[in-house]
Design a protein around this motif. Sequence first.
Motif, PDB file in Angstrom:
ATOM      1  N   LEU A 145       3.744  14.730  -5.899  1.00  0.00           N
ATOM      2  CA  LEU A 145       2.460  14.677  -6.592  1.00  0.00           C
ATOM      3  C   LEU A 145       1.581  15.901  -6.358  1.00  0.00           C
ATOM      4  O   LEU A 145       0.608  16.121  -7.083  1.00  0.00           O
ATOM      5  N   ALA A 146       1.917  16.708  -5.342  1.00  0.00           N
ATOM      6  CA  ALA A 146       1.070  17.849  -4.993  1.00  0.00           C
ATOM      7  C   ALA A 146       0.940  18.845  -6.137  1.00  0.00           C
ATOM      8  O   ALA A 146      -0.116  19.463  -6.327  1.00  0.00           O
ATOM      9  N   GLU A 183      -2.265  18.969  -8.371  1.00  0.00           N
ATOM     10  CA  GLU A 183      -3.596  19.316  -7.878  1.00  0.00           C
ATOM     11  C   GLU A 183      -3.995  20.633  -8.543  1.00  0.00           C
ATOM     12  O   GLU A 183      -3.190  21.559  -8.658  1.00  0.00           O
ATOM     13  N   ALA A 215      -2.882   7.863  -8.427  1.00  0.00           N
ATOM     14  CA  ALA A 215      -2.641   9.217  -8.917  1.00  0.00           C
ATOM     15  C   ALA A 215      -1.593   9.220 -10.025  1.00  0.00           C
ATOM     16  O   ALA A 215      -1.721   9.938 -11.031  1.00  0.00           O
ATOM     17  N   GLN A 216      -0.549   8.413  -9.868  1.00  0.00           N
ATOM     18  CA  GLN A 216       0.481   8.311 -10.900  1.00  0.00           C
ATOM     19  C   GLN A 216      -0.093   7.776 -12.206  1.00  0.00           C
ATOM     20  O   GLN A 216       0.266   8.236 -13.298  1.00  0.00           O
ATOM     21  N   TYR A 259      -8.088  13.331 -10.765  1.00  0.00           N
ATOM     22  CA  TYR A 259      -6.815  13.366 -10.053  1.00  0.00           C
ATOM     23  C   TYR A 259      -6.975  14.054  -8.709  1.00  0.00           C
ATOM     24  O   TYR A 259      -6.473  13.572  -7.685  1.00  0.00           O
ATOM     25  N   ASP A 260      -7.677  15.198  -8.690  1.00  0.00           N
ATOM     26  CA  ASP A 260      -7.861  15.941  -7.441  1.00  0.00           C
ATOM     27  C   ASP A 260      -8.528  15.066  -6.383  1.00  0.00           C
ATOM     28  O   ASP A 260      -8.135  15.076  -5.207  1.00  0.00           O
ATOM     29  N   TYR A 269      -5.941  12.332  -5.249  1.00  0.00           N
ATOM     30  CA  TYR A 269      -4.849  12.935  -4.483  1.00  0.00           C
ATOM     31  C   TYR A 269      -5.318  13.376  -3.103  1.00  0.00           C
ATOM     32  O   TYR A 269      -4.663  13.094  -2.088  1.00  0.00           O
ATOM     33  N   ASN A 270      -6.451  14.060  -3.022  1.00  0.00           N
ATOM     34  CA  ASN A 270      -6.954  14.538  -1.735  1.00  0.00           C
ATOM     35  C   ASN A 270      -7.412  13.392  -0.845  1.00  0.00           C
ATOM     36  O   ASN A 270      -7.300  13.475   0.386  1.00  0.00           O
ATOM     37  N   TYR A 317      -1.821   6.941  -3.945  1.00  0.00           N
ATOM     38  CA  TYR A 317      -0.716   7.636  -4.600  1.00  0.00           C
ATOM     39  C   TYR A 317      -0.341   6.934  -5.909  1.00  0.00           C
ATOM     40  O   TYR A 317       0.002   7.591  -6.899  1.00  0.00           O
ATOM     41  N   GLN A 324       3.799  12.865  -1.398  1.00  0.00           N
ATOM     42  CA  GLN A 324       2.949  14.044  -1.521  1.00  0.00           C
ATOM     43  C   GLN A 324       3.703  15.196  -2.176  1.00  0.00           C
ATOM     44  O   GLN A 324       3.159  15.913  -3.018  1.00  0.00           O
TER      45      GLN A 324
END
Length: 268
Positions: A180-181, A184, A222-223, A199-200, A203-204, A219, A177
Motif C-alpha cells: 500500500l505504500a 502515498e 486504505a484499500q 488516503y495519505d 495510510y500514515n 489498512y 505496508q
Amino acid sequence: VDVCAHLTSTQITGLETDFNVLDGSMNLVQALFLNNAYEPLQDIRVRQALNYAVDRQMILDFVSDGKGYIVGSNMYPAFAKYYEDLTGLYPYNPEKAKSLLTEAGYPNGFDFVITVPSNYPFHVDTAQVVAEQLKAVGINCTIDTVEWGTWYDEVYKGRNYHGTIIGFDASDAMTAQSLLARYESTHSKNMSNYVSQRYDEVYNAALTATSEEEQIALYKQAQVILAEDASNVYLQDPCDFVALRKGIEGYVFYPIYVMDLSGVYFTK
C-alpha cells in the motif's frame, strides 16, 4: 527438469504424462495501472468508466482458463487478515462506462495507450483482452510492447505513460505496508501519480497505530479508498502453475512470490 514454476495455462498443456501440475496463487496484484496525471484520467468518472468497462471474469477465463483470483484493490487474498473483498464494487457494465465517459466530456472516448513489458507474455495477453474491452466502450486503445529496460525507465521511473499492465507483490517486506505504500502521495514508487489527502491520512495513521486491530482496520480502509477513487483497474492475483515430475512430492504454496524447495522430496 524436475520442477518448473510460474507456467501459463498454455505451457502446461500436454505435461500431464510426465508431470503433476499444481495450481496456487502468484501472490501479486495484477492491474491496469493508470497514470492519474494523464489529463483524461484526472477525472474520477473516467477512471471509474475504465473499471466498469473491464470484464475481469472474461480476462481470467481467456488468459488463464478461469484460474486465479479476481481482486478489487491493491491487496491479494493470501494476506487474509489484511484483505478487504472489494471485487463487487465495479461489476462489468459497459453501458455505465459509456455514460460516465459522456458525463466526463468524452462521448467519443480518448486516446489511451497500454504500455506492456514484452518479456511478460501473461501481461501482454491480458493487455490484449483489456484493450478490446476498452475499445468496445469507445476508447481509442492501443498496445505498445516494449523491452523491460524501456518499461522500467519510461513507465516505472519516468511515469511517462497512459496505462500499463504489470503485477506487484510484497516480497520485499512481506507486509501490507509494502503493498500500500506506493499510493502515498510523495512516495518514490507512486508510479500511478495518485494523490489523495484522505488516503495519505489513513495510510500514515496505520503506520503509527498502537494495536494490530487498529492497524488492520486502517489498512482495509486504505484499500477501500483506492477502490472508490478508481486509482487503477485492479484485475487479479494470477494463478501460479507448478509442474512436478512424477515421483516428486512435498511442494507447498506460500503467500509470497518465492519457492521453498526445502520440503520437496523424491518418492522413488
